[in-house]
Design a protein around this motif. Structure first.
Motif, mmCIF file in Angstrom:
data_model
loop_
_atom_site.group_PDB
_atom_site.id
_atom_site.type_symbol
_atom_site.label_atom_id
_atom_site.label_comp_id
_atom_site.label_asym_id
_atom_site.label_seq_id
_atom_site.Cartn_x
_atom_site.Cartn_y
_atom_site.Cartn_z
ATOM 1 N N TRP A 1 -0.302 -13.289 74.140
ATOM 2 C CA TRP A 1 -1.735 -13.638 74.023
ATOM 3 C C TRP A 1 -2.048 -14.930 74.768
ATOM 4 O O TRP A 1 -3.056 -15.045 75.440
ATOM 5 C CB TRP A 1 -2.103 -13.751 72.536
ATOM 6 N N ARG B 1 -9.672 -13.081 76.970
ATOM 7 C CA ARG B 1 -9.936 -13.658 75.646
ATOM 8 C C ARG B 1 -11.441 -13.726 75.375
ATOM 9 O O ARG B 1 -11.904 -13.405 74.282
ATOM 10 C CB ARG B 1 -9.292 -15.038 75.528
ATOM 11 N N LEU C 1 -8.351 -6.606 70.030
ATOM 12 C CA LEU C 1 -7.449 -7.764 70.102
ATOM 13 C C LEU C 1 -6.021 -7.214 70.090
ATOM 14 O O LEU C 1 -5.703 -6.338 69.280
ATOM 15 C CB LEU C 1 -7.693 -8.638 68.865
ATOM 16 N N GLN D 1 1.831 -13.941 69.957
ATOM 17 C CA GLN D 1 1.229 -15.136 70.580
ATOM 18 C C GLN D 1 1.820 -15.408 71.962
ATOM 19 O O GLN D 1 1.134 -15.942 72.838
ATOM 20 C CB GLN D 1 1.437 -16.348 69.653
ATOM 21 N N PHE E 1 -11.615 -7.216 64.298
ATOM 22 C CA PHE E 1 -10.775 -7.603 65.442
ATOM 23 C C PHE E 1 -9.938 -6.431 65.951
ATOM 24 O O PHE E 1 -9.583 -6.383 67.130
ATOM 25 C CB PHE E 1 -9.910 -8.816 65.082
ATOM 26 N N THR F 1 -1.941 -10.187 66.949
ATOM 27 C CA THR F 1 -2.544 -11.498 67.246
ATOM 28 C C THR F 1 -3.389 -11.994 66.078
ATOM 29 O O THR F 1 -3.574 -13.186 65.890
ATOM 30 C CB THR F 1 -3.420 -11.387 68.518
ATOM 31 N N PHE F 2 -3.902 -11.031 65.291
ATOM 32 C CA PHE F 2 -4.653 -11.405 64.092
ATOM 33 C C PHE F 2 -4.175 -10.526 62.938
ATOM 34 O O PHE F 2 -4.039 -9.311 63.095
ATOM 35 C CB PHE F 2 -6.155 -11.207 64.310
ATOM 36 N N ASN G 1 -4.000 -19.056 70.389
ATOM 37 C CA ASN G 1 -3.120 -18.981 69.214
ATOM 38 C C ASN G 1 -3.188 -17.593 68.596
ATOM 39 O O ASN G 1 -4.171 -16.871 68.793
ATOM 40 C CB ASN G 1 -3.589 -19.980 68.145
ATOM 41 N N SER G 2 -2.176 -17.231 67.821
ATOM 42 C CA SER G 2 -2.328 -16.065 66.953
ATOM 43 C C SER G 2 -2.715 -16.588 65.568
ATOM 44 O O SER G 2 -2.482 -17.762 65.246
ATOM 45 C CB SER G 2 -1.053 -15.233 66.897
ATOM 46 N N LEU H 1 -8.211 -18.307 68.186
ATOM 47 C CA LEU H 1 -7.869 -17.219 69.123
ATOM 48 C C LEU H 1 -8.274 -17.608 70.549
ATOM 49 O O LEU H 1 -7.531 -17.378 71.504
ATOM 50 C CB LEU H 1 -8.583 -15.923 68.719
#
Ligand code: NAD
Length: 489
Positions: A65, A73, A203, A62, A198, A207-208, A176-177, A172
């Motif tokens: 990101w 994004r 991504l 995060q 994702f 992050t996810f 945020n993660s 996202l």
């Protein structure tokens, strides 16, 4: 790019998605097709150790990101939307075979997810604050949006894609993660396929992430001090536990919970439209929808005709293989849910209710059921049924009907059928419900309109459109002075 279903299946059967696929030694959980009872796949469950390592990974990811450009994004979210569109059939097929969704319901859900992703892709380029005047000369006041940090999304099985994506995508978008904990009854549709999506959308790693498992994995995420927000959709009972745990930590939580939604049919309603709408609201997805029309309140002057038409339509619905194009109702999700619905119907009949049709089913299937001659205190009328049951109550005075509607502990959605739309608009103000639909049914979701419930259905409207900004970010006041000032102390 399309999903190579078999290749990805081999991966999810042995790995956990912690931003990359990590080989797992944890026990596996069998995925059962509720329509056939057969095992169709498996996934390893996450452990509490996996939760801890995932939170570390998400915290690190995060940091970079949140500093990506808004174009980056937006581009990744658009790519996720495009990949979803290209692979829509795979999402639909898994929703049908894992969750018992009919083709109609699974197709609607998949398209709604694509809309959600595109909408979220527009969020990063929106204004990220405001400027305020200052009483101090030469000072500028601004507030700006900053991300929350690590958001955990905990989702149910009934709309496993949409109810995950409606939180993942805006979270996202706001920097945020996200760690997703799908329901144990929708691990593939609402978990592994989203990991693939994702990852393919590029991504940044970590992050996810997706952590499958039962309640203890959800609890570990809720209680982890580095998880900054819980976005939960599920039952009111679990929602209360999560709210309590979050309150102790002063952690932000969004709650979208159960419902027992009423349709009110006034004496001047268009009867055929009202019945058509009531059938959709009650029986779509076998009634397993938080916004399901679970209470029918009908004016005495039209009650006999309404019940007759409702019964005829219920009897005409096809129950069976959810992958067949002419099936209206597939199976319930599991034996516990089937038992719960059967018990509620049986208890109502033992209390003197009249079973107009349905009331039973084979294996996990349950036939569309219409029940009359009930009291307003009968659990079939007061409880969230989450099955294909239409309990009908007759009223003489609209004031009594509203009192009955408002007596529910829930407050998610209400529908009113009448020719007096301006009157109904006024009436809506007296109804304890987060959503009121005039001349429609209760199952409504438009991705750009804030969605949410009152009472024990949740904390108020928060998902959708403008509500997403505040939900998935926090505000920071920054004041700027070109040159420091001298205070009188
Ligand atoms: P559930 O509450 O049993 O489970 C939801 C999720 O929470 C699952 O992933 C589950 O594993 C997890 N969980 C369970 N116990 C937990 C705990 N102690 N801590 C953290 N996580 C925990 O709900 P369900 O049976 O999956 O879904 C059906 C319910 O969801 C219904 O009540 C329905 O009305 C509600 N729902 C609400 C909405 C809405 O938008 N308001 C939408 C869909 C479903």
């Amino acid at each position: 790019m399309t999903i190579q279903a078999k290749a990805i299946e081999q991966i999810w059967q042995e790995h956990i998605f912690q931003g990359s696929w990590v080989k797992s030694e944890n026990p596996s959980f069998n995925i059962i097709n509720p329509a056939t009872g057969t095992t169709i796949s498996s996934v390893p469950f996450a452990s509490v150790n996996n939760v801890n390592s995932s939170v570390e990974i998400a915290t690190q990811a995060q940091q970079s990101w949140k500093n990506t450009t808004f174009e980056t994004r937006a581009k990744i979210l658009r790519k996720a939307a495009q990949l979803f569109e290209q692979n829509i059939q795979t999402f639909i097929e898994w929703n049908v075979q894992e969750c018992g969704s009919t083709l109609l319901k699974a197709g609607w859900e998949a398209n709604a997810c694509i809309e959600q992703l595109y909408m979220a892709a527009s969020m990063p380029m929106a204004s990220s604050g405001e400027i305020f005047p200052s009483s101090i000369p030469n000072r500028t006041n601004v507030w700006q949006r900053v991300p929350l940090g690590v958001v955990s999304v905990i989702s149910p099985w009934n709309f496993p894609l949409l109810l995950s994506i409606r939180s993942i995508a805006p979270a996202l978008a706001m920097g945020n993660s996200v760690i997703l904990k799908p329901s144990e009854f929708s691990n593939i549709t609402g978990g592994a396929l989203l990991a693939w999506l994702f990852e393919m959308a590029e991504l940044p790693e970590g992050t996810f992430q997706v952590l499958s498992g039962e309640s203890q994995i959800g609890e570990a995420l809720v209680n982890h001090p580095q998880v900054n927000m819980i976005s939960f959709t599920g039952s009111t009972g679990v929602g209360k536990k999560i709210a309590e745990a979050c309150a102790k930590q002063l952690k932000k939580c969004a709650l979208e919970l159960g419902g027992n939604n009423a349709i009110i049919i006034c004496e001047d309603a268009d009867l055929d439209t009202a019945v058509n709408n009531a059938v959709w609201g009650t029986f779509l997805h076998q009634g397993q929808i938080c916004m399901q029309t679970g209470r029918h309140l009908v004016h005495r002057s039209i009650a006999d005709a309404y019940i007759q038409k409702l019964k005829e339509k219920a009897l005409a619905l096809n129950v069976g293989d959810p992958s067949a194009p002419d099936t209206h109702l597939g199976p319930l999700i599991n034996a516990a849910q089937h038992q719960k619905v059967s018990n509620l119907v049986e208890a109502a009949v033992n209390n003197g209710a009249i079973l107009e049709c349905g009331g039973k089913g084979e294996n996990l299937f349950f036939h569309p059921t219409v029940i009359t001659n009930i009291s307003k205190d009968d659990p079939i009328f007061t409880d969230e049924i989450f099955g294909p049951v239409a309990p009908v109550l007759i009223f003489d005075d609209i004031a009594d009907a509203i009192e009955i509607v408002n007596s529910s502990k829930y407050g998610l959605a209400v529908a009113i059928h009448t020719a007096r739309t301006a009157w109904a608009f006024e009436l809506a103000k007296k109804i304890k419900s987060g959503m009121v639909h005039i001349n429609d049914q209760t199952v409504n979701n438009e991705y750009h309109v804030p969605f949410g419930g009152m009472g024990e259905s949740g904390y108020g409207g928060r998902f959708g459109g403008p509500a997403n900004f505040d939900e998935f970010s926090q505000r920071q006041w920054v004041s700027i002075l070109d040159k420091g000032i001298q205070y009188p102390l």
